[in-house]
Design a protein around this motif. Sequence first.
Motif, short mmCIF file in Angstrom:
data_model
loop_
_atom_site.label_atom_id
_atom_site.label_comp_id
_atom_site.label_asym_id
_atom_site.label_seq_id
_atom_site.Cartn_x
_atom_site.Cartn_y
_atom_site.Cartn_z
N LEU A 188 0.91 -1.42 -0.14
CA LEU A 188 0.02 -0.09 0.15
C LEU A 188 0.79 1.24 -0.18
O LEU A 188 0.53 2.23 -0.62
CB LEU A 188 -1.04 -0.17 1.15
N LEU A 189 1.87 1.08 0.73
CA LEU A 189 2.71 2.41 0.83
C LEU A 189 3.41 2.49 -0.22
O LEU A 189 3.90 3.94 -0.67
CB LEU A 189 3.84 2.30 2.25
N SER A 190 4.02 1.38 -1.32
CA SER A 190 4.86 1.57 -2.38
C SER A 190 3.84 2.20 -3.32
O SER A 190 4.28 3.01 -4.09
CB SER A 190 5.19 0.22 -2.84
N ILE A 191 2.57 1.85 -3.40
CA ILE A 191 1.73 2.33 -4.44
C ILE A 191 1.49 3.84 -4.32
O ILE A 191 1.55 4.48 -5.02
CB ILE A 191 0.32 1.66 -4.44
N MET A 192 1.52 4.26 -2.98
CA MET A 192 1.03 5.57 -2.62
C MET A 192 2.68 6.39 -3.00
O MET A 192 2.32 7.58 -3.61
CB MET A 192 0.89 5.75 -1.24
N ALA A 193 3.69 5.81 -2.77
CA ALA A 193 4.78 6.57 -2.85
C ALA A 193 5.04 6.70 -4.43
O ALA A 193 5.56 7.84 -4.79
CB ALA A 193 5.97 5.72 -2.44
N SER A 194 4.90 5.85 -5.29
CA SER A 194 4.79 5.82 -6.73
C SER A 194 4.04 6.89 -7.49
O SER A 194 4.18 7.23 -8.35
CB SER A 194 4.87 4.52 -7.24
N SER A 195 2.92 6.87 -7.00
CA SER A 195 1.70 7.67 -7.46
C SER A 195 1.66 9.11 -7.04
O SER A 195 1.47 10.01 -7.87
CB SER A 195 0.19 7.11 -7.06
N LEU A 202 4.01 11.10 -6.19
CA LEU A 202 5.13 12.06 -6.81
C LEU A 202 4.48 12.36 -8.42
O LEU A 202 4.71 13.52 -8.72
CB LEU A 202 6.33 11.39 -6.96
N VAL A 203 3.94 11.48 -9.00
CA VAL A 203 3.54 11.92 -10.30
C VAL A 203 2.32 12.77 -10.05
O VAL A 203 2.15 13.81 -11.10
CB VAL A 203 3.07 10.40 -11.16
N ILE A 204 1.50 12.52 -9.35
CA ILE A 204 0.17 13.57 -9.22
C ILE A 204 0.84 14.79 -8.76
O ILE A 204 0.19 15.90 -9.25
CB ILE A 204 -0.73 12.84 -8.25
N ALA A 205 1.87 15.02 -7.91
CA ALA A 205 2.33 16.19 -7.56
C ALA A 205 2.73 17.04 -8.40
O ALA A 205 2.70 18.24 -8.76
CB ALA A 205 3.24 15.94 -6.16
N THR A 206 3.60 16.26 -9.53
CA THR A 206 4.21 16.97 -10.49
C THR A 206 3.24 17.54 -11.59
O THR A 206 3.18 18.44 -12.11
CB THR A 206 5.03 15.81 -11.39
N PHE A 207 2.01 16.38 -11.70
CA PHE A 207 0.96 17.06 -12.75
C PHE A 207 0.36 18.28 -12.04
O PHE A 207 -0.02 19.06 -12.86
CB PHE A 207 -0.01 15.68 -12.72
N ILE A 245 5.69 12.18 1.12
CA ILE A 245 6.74 12.06 2.17
C ILE A 245 6.46 11.19 3.06
O ILE A 245 7.19 10.40 3.74
CB ILE A 245 6.95 13.47 2.78
N PHE A 246 5.11 11.03 3.54
CA PHE A 246 4.63 10.21 4.52
C PHE A 246 4.97 8.61 4.10
O PHE A 246 5.41 7.90 4.96
CB PHE A 246 3.06 10.21 4.71
N SER A 247 4.66 8.39 2.82
CA SER A 247 4.68 6.90 2.52
C SER A 247 6.25 6.52 2.45
O SER A 247 6.55 5.58 2.70
CB SER A 247 4.13 6.89 0.83
N ILE A 248 7.02 7.56 1.96
CA ILE A 248 8.46 7.16 1.85
C ILE A 248 9.01 7.09 3.29
O ILE A 248 9.80 5.91 3.42
CB ILE A 248 9.28 8.55 1.19
N VAL A 249 8.81 7.85 4.21
CA VAL A 249 9.38 7.74 5.55
C VAL A 249 8.51 6.41 6.18
O VAL A 249 9.51 5.74 6.93
CB VAL A 249 8.87 8.86 6.33
N ALA A 250 7.40 6.26 6.08
CA ALA A 250 6.58 5.00 6.60
C ALA A 250 7.25 3.73 6.18
O ALA A 250 7.65 2.77 6.89
CB ALA A 250 5.25 5.14 6.30
N ILE A 251 7.37 3.58 4.85
CA ILE A 251 7.98 2.26 4.21
C ILE A 251 9.42 1.96 4.62
O ILE A 251 9.96 0.88 4.78
CB ILE A 251 7.82 2.37 2.74
N ALA A 306 -4.68 4.33 5.48
CA ALA A 306 -5.98 4.54 4.81
C ALA A 306 -6.57 5.89 4.86
O ALA A 306 -7.28 6.42 4.02
CB ALA A 306 -6.94 3.74 5.57
N LEU A 307 -6.21 6.58 5.98
CA LEU A 307 -6.88 8.02 6.02
C LEU A 307 -6.28 8.88 5.10
O LEU A 307 -6.91 9.98 4.51
CB LEU A 307 -6.47 8.51 7.30
N VAL A 308 -5.03 8.70 5.00
CA VAL A 308 -4.13 9.73 3.73
C VAL A 308 -4.75 9.19 2.53
O VAL A 308 -4.93 10.07 1.55
CB VAL A 308 -2.79 9.33 3.89
#
Length: 424
Positions: free
Chosen positions: A62-69, A71-76, A118-124, A145-147
Amino acid sequence: MGRIMSAERLRFVFNRFRERLWVKPLGVALLSIAAVFLASLADDTSLARLFPRTAVDSLETLLSIMASSMLVIATFSVGSMVAAYNAASSSATPRSFGVVVADDVSQNALSTFIGAFIFSIVAITAVKNNGFEAAGLFVLFVLTALVFALVIFTFVRWVDRIARLGRMGSTIDKVEAAAAEALQRRRRAPTLGGVPAEGAPVGQAVFAPSVGYVQQIDMYRLQAWAEQAGRRVRVVALPGAFLFPGRALAYVPGPAEGVDHDEVAAAFDIGDERLFDDDPRFGLVVLSEIAGRALSPGVNDPGTAIDVIGTLVRLFVQWRAPCPADEPARPIHDRVAVPELDIADMFDDAFTAIGRDGADTVEVVLRLLKALHALADTGDVAMAAAARWHARRALACAESRLPVAVDLARVREAGAFAGPMAAD
């Protein structure tokens, strides 16, 4: 003398931070890091045995999916915001950039996306290094889940906003809101909390230390110096005034001895550009610029100019409306005298360019004259005089540029309330 951080000064500083895109993302990023470390505290509580077990693999996925997605959404999102800002600057006026970039929804969206990343990177990283036990893993799963839910809600809301951000109507609304806020603040404190200035300024002139615009006056600092020195200060450069060598900021009546020119000048914030916060006339200027650009041959959009005229009427009606008994701010800086805004100058800011640039478009001239007629009937003597003067000017411009006799007759009928041009 130490600088006094008044409520007005704090508001001014806070608004400057709102215009910086990095402030909210930085705050949310720090909050997300703190959330990860706070989750580990659950392992040390007496309730740790009550938490269900959470599979580490599912949480890492779950955290890996969040981390990869994220950054793309933030750039967009950054790309979309920059495009919207450019559209606002090119279609309306560059002076509207400040209110567009301070859009809370867009800034909150960017902050949420970066914070989630940042949350996903630190958490994973913490999970892979066995930083959590069963209770900490469960709390981290709930936070994740809340994030996710927050990201989805923010994204949907932001897509709706970004579709409007930078559009002409949205930009006009934002400029109107900024101008209305500044007008209401000045209406409650016509002399910025000081006493009304009367007569011509006399005494020792305090000159500007640099070239630029007055962005804010720290009235508390002026009052503190005046009380300490036993003097009075007469402000002559209001927020929005352009300063240059030889232009006085203020006058201090009395002898030259004891006048701390540096301290008095330091109470005036001077910058390279005008700001909406304490400069009500700037909002009127920006709206007039939007109408002027819409009336240019390259754009030819009289509808936008008509919309701006209606906006200006709303602002002047709000300015003229009587203040409730509990609203006016009584003078609290009794040693600082400040002149009030001149309604004639405000009308010059609002209607001069529209009357000139729209003189060859009959629908714009008619709407302008009807708007000025409405403002002349508000019951305010100074506003009525300014409205009639600008109506006569708009009519004179139209008479020199409208080629059709029928249109000219309609314009003359609409401007009949103002009287002949020579009657001033």
